[in-house]
Design a protein around this motif. Structure first.
Motif, short mmCIF file in Angstrom:
data_model
loop_
_atom_site.label_atom_id
_atom_site.label_comp_id
_atom_site.label_asym_id
_atom_site.label_seq_id
_atom_site.Cartn_x
_atom_site.Cartn_y
_atom_site.Cartn_z
N PRO A 34 -11.63 2.74 -12.07
CA PRO A 34 -12.94 3.13 -11.56
C PRO A 34 -14.00 3.01 -12.66
O PRO A 34 -13.76 3.37 -13.81
CB PRO A 34 -12.75 4.58 -11.14
CG PRO A 34 -11.35 4.95 -11.42
CD PRO A 34 -10.66 3.78 -12.01
N GLY B 121 1.55 1.52 -3.96
CA GLY B 121 0.34 2.26 -4.29
C GLY B 121 -0.92 1.45 -4.48
O GLY B 121 -1.87 1.91 -5.11
N VAL B 122 -0.98 0.26 -3.92
CA VAL B 122 -2.21 -0.54 -4.01
C VAL B 122 -3.21 0.00 -2.99
O VAL B 122 -2.84 0.32 -1.86
CB VAL B 122 -1.91 -2.03 -3.73
CG1 VAL B 122 -3.18 -2.86 -3.68
CG2 VAL B 122 -0.96 -2.58 -4.78
N GLN B 123 -4.46 0.11 -3.41
CA GLN B 123 -5.49 0.59 -2.49
C GLN B 123 -5.63 -0.36 -1.31
O GLN B 123 -5.54 -1.58 -1.46
CB GLN B 123 -6.82 0.73 -3.21
CG GLN B 123 -6.83 1.80 -4.27
CD GLN B 123 -8.17 1.85 -5.00
OE1 GLN B 123 -9.10 1.11 -4.69
NE2 GLN B 123 -8.25 2.73 -5.98
N LYS B 124 -5.90 0.21 -0.14
CA LYS B 124 -6.02 -0.60 1.08
C LYS B 124 -7.13 -1.64 0.98
O LYS B 124 -7.02 -2.71 1.56
CB LYS B 124 -6.24 0.30 2.29
CG LYS B 124 -5.02 1.11 2.64
CD LYS B 124 -5.22 1.93 3.88
CE LYS B 124 -3.95 2.72 4.16
NZ LYS B 124 -4.02 3.45 5.40
N GLU B 125 -8.18 -1.34 0.25
CA GLU B 125 -9.29 -2.28 0.11
C GLU B 125 -8.84 -3.57 -0.57
O GLU B 125 -9.22 -4.67 -0.17
CB GLU B 125 -10.45 -1.66 -0.68
CG GLU B 125 -11.15 -0.52 0.04
CD GLU B 125 -10.39 0.81 -0.06
OE1 GLU B 125 -9.48 0.93 -0.92
OE2 GLU B 125 -10.70 1.71 0.74
N TYR B 126 -8.04 -3.43 -1.63
CA TYR B 126 -7.53 -4.62 -2.34
C TYR B 126 -6.56 -5.39 -1.47
O TYR B 126 -6.62 -6.62 -1.38
CB TYR B 126 -6.87 -4.22 -3.66
CG TYR B 126 -7.84 -3.73 -4.68
CD1 TYR B 126 -8.75 -4.59 -5.28
CD2 TYR B 126 -7.88 -2.39 -5.04
CE1 TYR B 126 -9.66 -4.14 -6.22
CE2 TYR B 126 -8.78 -1.92 -5.97
CZ TYR B 126 -9.67 -2.81 -6.56
OH TYR B 126 -10.57 -2.36 -7.48
N GLY C 21 -4.82 -4.79 -7.88
CA GLY C 21 -4.99 -3.39 -7.50
C GLY C 21 -4.65 -2.42 -8.60
O GLY C 21 -5.27 -1.37 -8.74
N ARG C 22 -3.67 -2.76 -9.42
CA ARG C 22 -3.25 -1.88 -10.50
C ARG C 22 -4.14 -1.99 -11.73
O ARG C 22 -4.20 -1.08 -12.54
CB ARG C 22 -1.81 -2.19 -10.90
CG ARG C 22 -0.78 -1.80 -9.88
CD ARG C 22 -0.43 -0.35 -10.04
NE ARG C 22 0.62 0.09 -9.17
CZ ARG C 22 1.77 0.58 -9.62
NH1 ARG C 22 2.03 0.62 -10.88
NH2 ARG C 22 2.64 1.02 -8.75
N THR D 222 0.82 -1.21 0.00
CA THR D 222 0.00 0.00 0.00
C THR D 222 0.86 1.27 0.00
O THR D 222 0.58 2.20 -0.75
CB THR D 222 -0.97 0.04 1.20
OG1 THR D 222 -0.25 -0.08 2.41
CG2 THR D 222 -2.01 -1.05 1.09
N GLU D 223 1.90 1.29 0.82
CA GLU D 223 2.71 2.50 0.93
C GLU D 223 3.77 2.62 -0.16
O GLU D 223 4.03 3.71 -0.65
CB GLU D 223 3.38 2.56 2.30
CG GLU D 223 2.39 2.73 3.43
CD GLU D 223 3.05 2.75 4.79
OE1 GLU D 223 4.29 2.79 4.87
OE2 GLU D 223 2.30 2.72 5.80
N GLN E 157 -7.48 -2.53 -11.74
CA GLN E 157 -8.83 -2.04 -11.52
C GLN E 157 -8.92 -0.56 -11.85
O GLN E 157 -8.17 0.24 -11.31
CB GLN E 157 -9.26 -2.30 -10.08
CG GLN E 157 -9.26 -3.74 -9.69
CD GLN E 157 -10.14 -4.60 -10.61
OE1 GLN E 157 -11.21 -4.20 -10.99
NE2 GLN E 157 -9.64 -5.77 -10.96
#
Length: 169
Positions: free
Chosen positions: A165, A45-50, A160-161, A41-42, A163
C-alpha cells in the motif's frame, strides 16, 4: 528452496492444482478463470482486484503455447514431412504470424488448429499437413492450456504479493 513472492513452489503448485486440473480437462483458458480466481484469492491470498485484472488479461493475450510456439513448430514439422525447404524469409513469416497469433488466439479449445492454418497459409505450406497433427492435438492442447493458465496464476500471485500500500501524504 527457491522462493518467489514469499512462498515455496511446492505450496504454490499444491494450492493451484484444482485450477490446473480444470485447465487440463477443459482446454479452455477462459473456462478456467473462475477456478484460477478462487485458487489464488482464497488459497494464496491475492487480492481480488489483482486476480480480476490479471487472469482475464492473461487468458486473452497469454497464449504463448497455443498461438505462438505450437504453430511455428508444427509449420516447420509439416514442411519437413513434405520435403519443402524453408528459407530465412519463410522463418521470419512463421515467427511473425505465430507471434500475432499468440495475442489473437481465443482461450477456447481447438483454436490452435485455426492458428496453424493461418501460419501454414502465410508460408504456402499444404493445409493437408494438419492431418498429421490433428490426431494428437487434443492431448497437446491440454498441456498447452495448463501451462498458459499456470503462468497467468503465477503472474497474478507475484504482482499481488509485491504490491505494498502506498502511504498517504
Amino acid at each position: 528452496m527457491v522462493r518467489l513472492a514469499g512462498m515455496s513452489p511446492w505450496f504454490f503448485f499444491k494450492s493451484i492444482f484444482s485450477a490446473q486440473l480444470v485447465a487440463f480437462t477443459t482446454c479452455s483458458s477462459f473456462g478456467t478463470i473462475p477456478a484460477a480466481h478462487q485458487a489464488i484469492t482464497e488459497r494464496l491470498g491475492v487480492q481480488k482486484e489483482y486476480a480480476s485484472f490479471v487472469l482475464p488479461l492473461g487468458a486473452t493475450i497469454n497464449m504463448d503455447g497455443c498461438g505462438g510456439i505450437y504453430p511455428a513448430i508444427a509449420a516447420i514439422f509439416i514442411a519437413q514431412i513434405y520435403g519443402i525447404p524453408l528459407d530465412w524469409a519463410d522463418y521470419l513469416i512463421i515467427v511473425f504470424t505465430a507471434t500475432l497469433a499468440s495475442v489473437g488466439t481465443a482461450g477456447v479449445p481447438g483454436t490452435a488448429m485455426v492458428m496453424l492454418t493461418v501460419t501454414l497459409n502465410a508460408v504456402g505450406l499444404p493445409l493437408e499437413g494438419i492431418a498429421f497433427i490433428a490426431a494428437i492435438d487434443r492431448v497437446i492442447d491440454m498441456a498447452r492450456t495448463t501451462t498458459n493458465v499456470t503462468g497467468d496464476m503465477a503472474v497474478a500471485v507475484v504482482l499481488g504479493r509485491q504490491q505494498q500500500p502506498v502511504p498517504e501524504s
